[in-house]
Design an enzyme around this catalytic site. Structure first.
Site, mmCIF file in Angstrom:
data_model
loop_
_atom_site.group_PDB
_atom_site.id
_atom_site.type_symbol
_atom_site.label_atom_id
_atom_site.label_comp_id
_atom_site.label_asym_id
_atom_site.label_seq_id
_atom_site.Cartn_x
_atom_site.Cartn_y
_atom_site.Cartn_z
ATOM 1 N N GLU A 1 0.848 -1.189 0.000
ATOM 2 C CA GLU A 1 0.000 0.000 0.000
ATOM 3 C C GLU A 1 0.885 1.242 0.000
ATOM 4 O O GLU A 1 1.951 1.269 0.605
ATOM 5 C CB GLU A 1 -0.890 0.003 1.236
ATOM 6 C CG GLU A 1 -1.841 1.196 1.308
ATOM 7 C CD GLU A 1 -2.671 1.226 2.572
ATOM 8 O OE1 GLU A 1 -3.791 1.755 2.522
ATOM 9 O OE2 GLU A 1 -2.202 0.720 3.619
ATOM 10 N N LYS B 1 -9.568 1.182 -2.464
ATOM 11 C CA LYS B 1 -9.788 0.703 -1.103
ATOM 12 C C LYS B 1 -11.187 1.078 -0.626
ATOM 13 O O LYS B 1 -11.586 2.245 -0.668
ATOM 14 C CB LYS B 1 -8.723 1.312 -0.189
ATOM 15 C CG LYS B 1 -8.734 0.829 1.243
ATOM 16 C CD LYS B 1 -7.566 1.469 1.992
ATOM 17 C CE LYS B 1 -7.463 1.040 3.427
ATOM 18 N NZ LYS B 1 -6.298 1.670 4.110
ATOM 19 N N CYS C 1 -4.976 -3.325 2.869
ATOM 20 C CA CYS C 1 -4.712 -2.981 4.263
ATOM 21 C C CYS C 1 -5.919 -3.162 5.190
ATOM 22 O O CYS C 1 -6.269 -4.289 5.532
ATOM 23 C CB CYS C 1 -4.148 -1.563 4.333
ATOM 24 S SG CYS C 1 -3.312 -1.177 5.902
#
Length: 285
Positions: free
Chosen positions: A43, A115, A156
């Site tokens: 990330e 995300k 993440c």
């Protein structure tokens, strides 16, 4: 392709995208020279920058982003699948998108993923994070075929939302991913158990390249880039927080074997929710 050589690239990205591109390029070349055909970066590969104004100055639309341009060229030159775990790109509404892009061996972008879950938390250490103040959340869960295996994309904090990974597995993902910039504190507490849990629950490989160390902006990330098999065993892991390459060979047939032994994806059932009231809500299993 039952046997897939893969690599997770651990980085310590700073605030300068050009310096991060050079670091990424060196590590990707190293991984490819050692046989990896699918290579994943962490990330925020392009920059770890917690200052919003400074981040805005380096944001570019995806088509003009230097990290993605470099990644496309690398994938084509090396004949690999190169998965940029994420980098910040300019969104349409003045915000940023935390975007993953997976490039094929011809350099073309095969899939994009923004995300979905924003890291909006206050930690015991006094750190406070509000990703939703900077980033526009994604709305689409996505898988992509890379020739003999299907990869499910996540980033993440998404790792804490099991239903997303279950949906990726139900979409046929053999490999699920969570490239990360986990904080040191949360990583020490939860990193390994979350990676192994998502693998076990879904009978899938998990590959999570990570940021590691103390960054230029003062952030501390946990490192420990990791590859886990469908039975929850750690196949390969970075020993600590320094930049490195983590290599493994994945036998994709192990996915079918694990799901055959524990067929929980097929055994899920719908049920009703009742909090003690007369009203019941339907819940899809």
């Amino acid at each position: 392709m039952a046997d897939l050589p893969v690599a997770a690239i651990q980085m310590r990205s700073g605030v300068d995208p050009e310096a991060n591109i050079r670091a990424m390029t060196e590590l990707v070349r190293d991984a490819a020279s050692r046989g990896a055909r699918y290579i994943q970066t962490p990330e925020m590969t392009g920059a770890v920058q917690r200052d919003r104004a400074a981040l805005q100055k380096i944001l570019r639309p995806e088509a003009e982003d230097p990290v993605l341009e470099a990644a496309s060229s690398l994938a084509r030159e090396l004949g690999i699948h190169l998965h940029i775990g994420s980098t910040a790109v300019e969104a349409d509404n003045g915000m940023a998108a935390n975007r993953a892009v997976l490039f094929g061996p011809d350099g073309a972008a095969l899939a994009h993923y923004d995300k979905i879950h924003m890291f909006d938390v206050d930690l015991d250490s006094g750190e406070s994070w509000r990703e939703s103040a900077v980033y526009q959340p994604g709305e689409v869960a996505r898988t992509v075929d890379i020739g003999g295996a299907r990869v499910g994309l996540a980033i993440c904090y998404d790792i804490r939302f099991p239903h997303l990974f279950r949906d990726l597995a139900l979409m046929g993902a053999d490999i699920v991913t969570a490239p990360a910039a986990f904080t040191r504190q949360t990583g020490e507490a939860h990193w390994h158990v979350l990676q192994r849990a998502r693998a076990i629950e879904n009978g899938a490989f998990v590959i999570s390249a990570a940021q590691g160390g103390t960054h230029e902006d003062g952030r501390e990330t946990y490192g420990h880039s990791i590859i886990v098999d469908p039975w929850g065993r750690i196949v390969a892991e970075a020993e600590g927080r320094d930049p490195c390459v983590v290599l493994a060979r994945l036998n994709i047939d192990e996915v079918k074997a694990a799901r055959g032994k524990i067929p929980n994806l097929k055994n899920a059932r719908s049920y009703r929710l009742n909090d003690g009231s007369k009203e019941e809500a339907e819940r899809t299993g």
